[in-house]
Enzyme design. Structure first.
Site, PDB file in Angstrom:
ATOM      1  N   HIS A 124       0.837  -1.203   0.000  1.00 17.04           N
ATOM      2  CA  HIS A 124       0.000   0.000   0.000  1.00 17.04           C
ATOM      3  C   HIS A 124       0.873   1.255   0.000  1.00 17.04           C
ATOM      4  O   HIS A 124       0.570   2.243   0.684  1.00 17.04           O
ATOM      5  CB  HIS A 124      -0.946   0.000   1.204  1.00 17.04           C
ATOM      6  CG  HIS A 124      -2.044  -1.022   1.125  1.00 17.04           C
ATOM      7  ND1 HIS A 124      -3.229  -0.802   0.457  1.00 17.04           N
ATOM      8  CD2 HIS A 124      -2.117  -2.289   1.607  1.00 17.04           C
ATOM      9  CE1 HIS A 124      -3.993  -1.877   0.549  1.00 17.04           C
ATOM     10  NE2 HIS A 124      -3.334  -2.800   1.236  1.00 17.04           N
ATOM     11  N   ASP A 174      -0.840  -5.191   5.750  1.00 14.45           N
ATOM     12  CA  ASP A 174      -1.833  -5.995   5.038  1.00 14.45           C
ATOM     13  C   ASP A 174      -1.571  -5.996   3.532  1.00 14.45           C
ATOM     14  O   ASP A 174      -0.991  -5.068   2.978  1.00 14.45           O
ATOM     15  CB  ASP A 174      -3.243  -5.476   5.320  1.00 14.45           C
ATOM     16  CG  ASP A 174      -3.461  -4.043   4.867  1.00 14.45           C
ATOM     17  OD1 ASP A 174      -2.506  -3.242   5.000  1.00 14.45           O
ATOM     18  OD2 ASP A 174      -4.560  -3.708   4.395  1.00 14.45           O
ATOM     19  N   GLU A 175      -2.011  -7.062   2.894  1.00 15.78           N
ATOM     20  CA  GLU A 175      -2.104  -7.159   1.433  1.00 15.78           C
ATOM     21  C   GLU A 175      -0.813  -6.791   0.708  1.00 15.78           C
ATOM     22  O   GLU A 175      -0.841  -6.123  -0.322  1.00 15.78           O
ATOM     23  CB  GLU A 175      -3.264  -6.289   0.934  1.00 15.78           C
ATOM     24  CG  GLU A 175      -4.611  -6.736   1.487  1.00 15.78           C
ATOM     25  CD  GLU A 175      -5.754  -5.817   1.092  1.00 15.78           C
ATOM     26  OE1 GLU A 175      -6.856  -6.326   0.859  1.00 15.78           O
ATOM     27  OE2 GLU A 175      -5.547  -4.581   1.049  1.00 15.78           O
ATOM     28  N   SER A 176       0.307  -7.244   1.239  1.00 16.63           N
ATOM     29  CA  SER A 176       1.591  -7.000   0.565  1.00 16.63           C
ATOM     30  C   SER A 176       1.857  -8.132  -0.428  1.00 16.63           C
ATOM     31  O   SER A 176       2.815  -8.902  -0.299  1.00 16.63           O
ATOM     32  CB  SER A 176       2.714  -6.900   1.598  1.00 16.63           C
ATOM     33  OG  SER A 176       2.529  -5.782   2.427  1.00 16.63           O
ATOM     34  N   LEU A 177       0.990  -8.218  -1.420  1.00 15.98           N
ATOM     35  CA  LEU A 177       1.019  -9.366  -2.323  1.00 15.98           C
ATOM     36  C   LEU A 177       2.216  -9.346  -3.256  1.00 15.98           C
ATOM     37  O   LEU A 177       2.603 -10.394  -3.788  1.00 15.98           O
ATOM     38  CB  LEU A 177      -0.282  -9.401  -3.148  1.00 15.98           C
ATOM     39  CG  LEU A 177      -1.587  -9.339  -2.338  1.00 15.98           C
ATOM     40  CD1 LEU A 177      -2.783  -9.397  -3.268  1.00 15.98           C
ATOM     41  CD2 LEU A 177      -1.646 -10.441  -1.301  1.00 15.98           C
TER      42      LEU A 177
END
Length: 503
Positions: A225, A306-309
């Site tokens: 993000h 979060d969501e560190s894809l």
């Protein structure tokens, strides 16, 4: 059949007994006692009724407000309304919450304004009762945040998590990295206007929240993000990683894909990452955390996670360990989304924020439990019941549906300690997040937040086994808040599930 609560109070108190009769409220009604609580009561009564109560410095008085540490547990209060009203708080927060309860007892009938007779003894179940406002996807100015604080603290919520950075924008000035606000704050989702808080703005929000007994938790979301950081400082951020879901969602929504160095106006996730192996990245994190800590008297700094894809797992874990230690070194308690629990060496005492479902998927439960194993604790934000940005119904004009469609009853009927296999003592409380992809104005935010924030407030405050801690009671009691919310200008959603009071 469960009978409605005899007193229309939200959240339901530990003990509440209705008295016969009412106490009249007129311009000659005298108010004695603690100055901040008295000022809050006078202002709120005048907004709702047009009546200016009479403050006095000595007895006698019809309404008396006191702080007494022996009267209750922390944040607790007792309240008696008969021929006169007395509110006694264990501490200043308890007195503030007692005043909020008193305001919920204020009613108008054919004879005028009065307070319903009551005997109330109350204190919270959980110490941590929070809401989150995402000011990164869409920006909300200082006055909007103050309004949000007013309406949520009135429900006895006591933590405000500000999501200050994301792919779409950076929202707080940092002296040591000035290009963040110079270059990365000007836009929001879909190209809508952006903005940022100066340090004075941020301090003003923190001070205002404190006056409502609410602790501000600033979040800088890392290591993912972080596209907006790269717009200002390209050397800190990797090139975007485009996954299949991001590409498909961008096409479906007609939104651009992220491009390095250009502001990102979509709301896809998982494509950005800071450069984990560059020491300058940690100089950046250290400076940002230090400056936030200097402005934030509360104990917490939220470091994201979060969501560190687009970040390899080993790199993500390395970053989690270093970033949480940086927060500890700054004298604060780190908070992180539950994914950071994957890091074996995450800083001891780090608080995890669980945003998985009420039935955990994949490694979510193990990641959350690791915070407890490392001496930390958990905040419960189960997305399919607490996320305030989800739609009420499939056709509701605001919000998303990826976690669930969350009607008011779904927001109410869940138990924070039943989601994960951890000791109940490890659950600090709950937080209800509002992500702002679809909300451009605070009026739109409030439609999504209310009445579901009232449901979350009761989950967090009220005793689990209280007789009135049931849906049939709650739906009647929350319906009774309509006149108060209308008087305060809260743009709540009049959900069909609720029998809303006219006055």
């Amino acid at each position: 059949m469960v009978l409605p609560h005899p007193l229309p109070l939200v959240p339901a108190p530990v003990s509440a007994i209705a008295r016969e009769g009412r106490m009249p409220i007129t311009a000659t009604t005298r108010v004695l006692g603690h100055a901040p609580a008295a000022a809050e009561l006078l202002a709120a009564v005048e907004r709702r009724t047009g009546i200016r109560l009479t403050p006095v410095e000595t007895a006698p008085a019809e309404i008396e407000l006191f702080v007494d540490a022996e009267s209750s547990a922390p944040e607790g209060y007792t309240l008696e309304v008969g021929e006169r009203a007395a509110v006694i708080g264990a501490d200043e927060a308890g007195l503030f919450y007692g005043v909020q309860t008193l305001l919920q007892l204020l009613r108008q009938d054919d004879t005028g304004w009065s307070l319903l007779g009551a005997d109330v003894a109350d204190s919270p179940r959980f110490a941590r009762r929070g809401v989150m406002l995402d000011v990164a996807r869409h920006f909300f100015g200082v006055e909007d945040v103050k309004r949000f604080i007013d309406s949520t603290s009135a429900l006895k919520l006591n933590h405000l998590h500000l999501h200050l950075s994301d792919d779409q924008g950076w929202r707080v000035h940092i002296d040591s990295w000035p290009r963040l606000t110079q270059l990365s704050s000007g836009t929001s989702v879909d190209g809508h206007p952006g903005g940022f808080y100066s340090k004075d703005d941020y301090r003003e929000i923190v001070a205002y929240a404190a006056s409502r007994h609410m602790i501000v938790i600033p979040e800088i979301d890392l290591p993912g993000h972080t596209h907006a950081i790269g717009v200002a400082y390209p050397e800190l951020v990797e090139a975007p990683v485009l996954n299949d879901t991001l590409v498909a969602d961008s096409q479906r929504l007609g939104q651009q894909l992220p491009e390095a160095g250009k502001p990102y106006l979509g709301w896809g996730v998982g494509h950005s990452s800071v450069r984990i192996h560059e020491e300058r990245t940690y100089d950046f994190v250290r400076d940002v955390v230090r400056e936030l800590a200097e402005m934030t008297p509360g104990p917490y700094i939220h470091i994201g996670g979060d969501e560190s894809l687009g970040t390899p797992q080993a790199d993500f874990d390395l970053f989690a360990e270093r970033a949480t230690e940086i927060v500890v070194d700054a004298g604060k308690v780190p908070i992180a989304w539950h994914e950071m629990g994957s890091a074996a060496g995450i800083a001891e005492g780090t608080v995890g924020q669980y945003w998985g479902m009420t039935t955990p998927a994949g490694a979510h439960a193990a990641e959350a439990a690791h915070f407890v194993e490392r001496g930390g604790a958990l905040i419960m934000s189960a997305a399919n019941v607490t996320y305030l940005d989800m739609k009420y119904t499939e056709d509701f004009p605001l919000g998303l549906t990826w976690a669930a469609v969350i009607d008011v009853r779904s927001a109410y009927e869940w138990e924070p300690t039943a989601v994960l296999d951890v000791p109940e003592s490890a659950i600090l409380g709950i937080e209800a997040p509002l992500w702002s992809e679809t909300t451009r104005t605070l009026d739109e935010v409030e439609q999504l937040v209310f009445p579901r924030a009232a449901a979350q407030a009761e989950v967090a405050w009220s005793p689990r086994e209280a007789p009135d801690r049931v849906w049939e009671s709650f739906r009647v009691r929350v319906g009774s808040l309509a006149p108060l919310w209308k008087a305060e200008g809260v743009k709540f959603h009049p959900a069909d599930e609720i029998p809303w009071s006219a006055r």
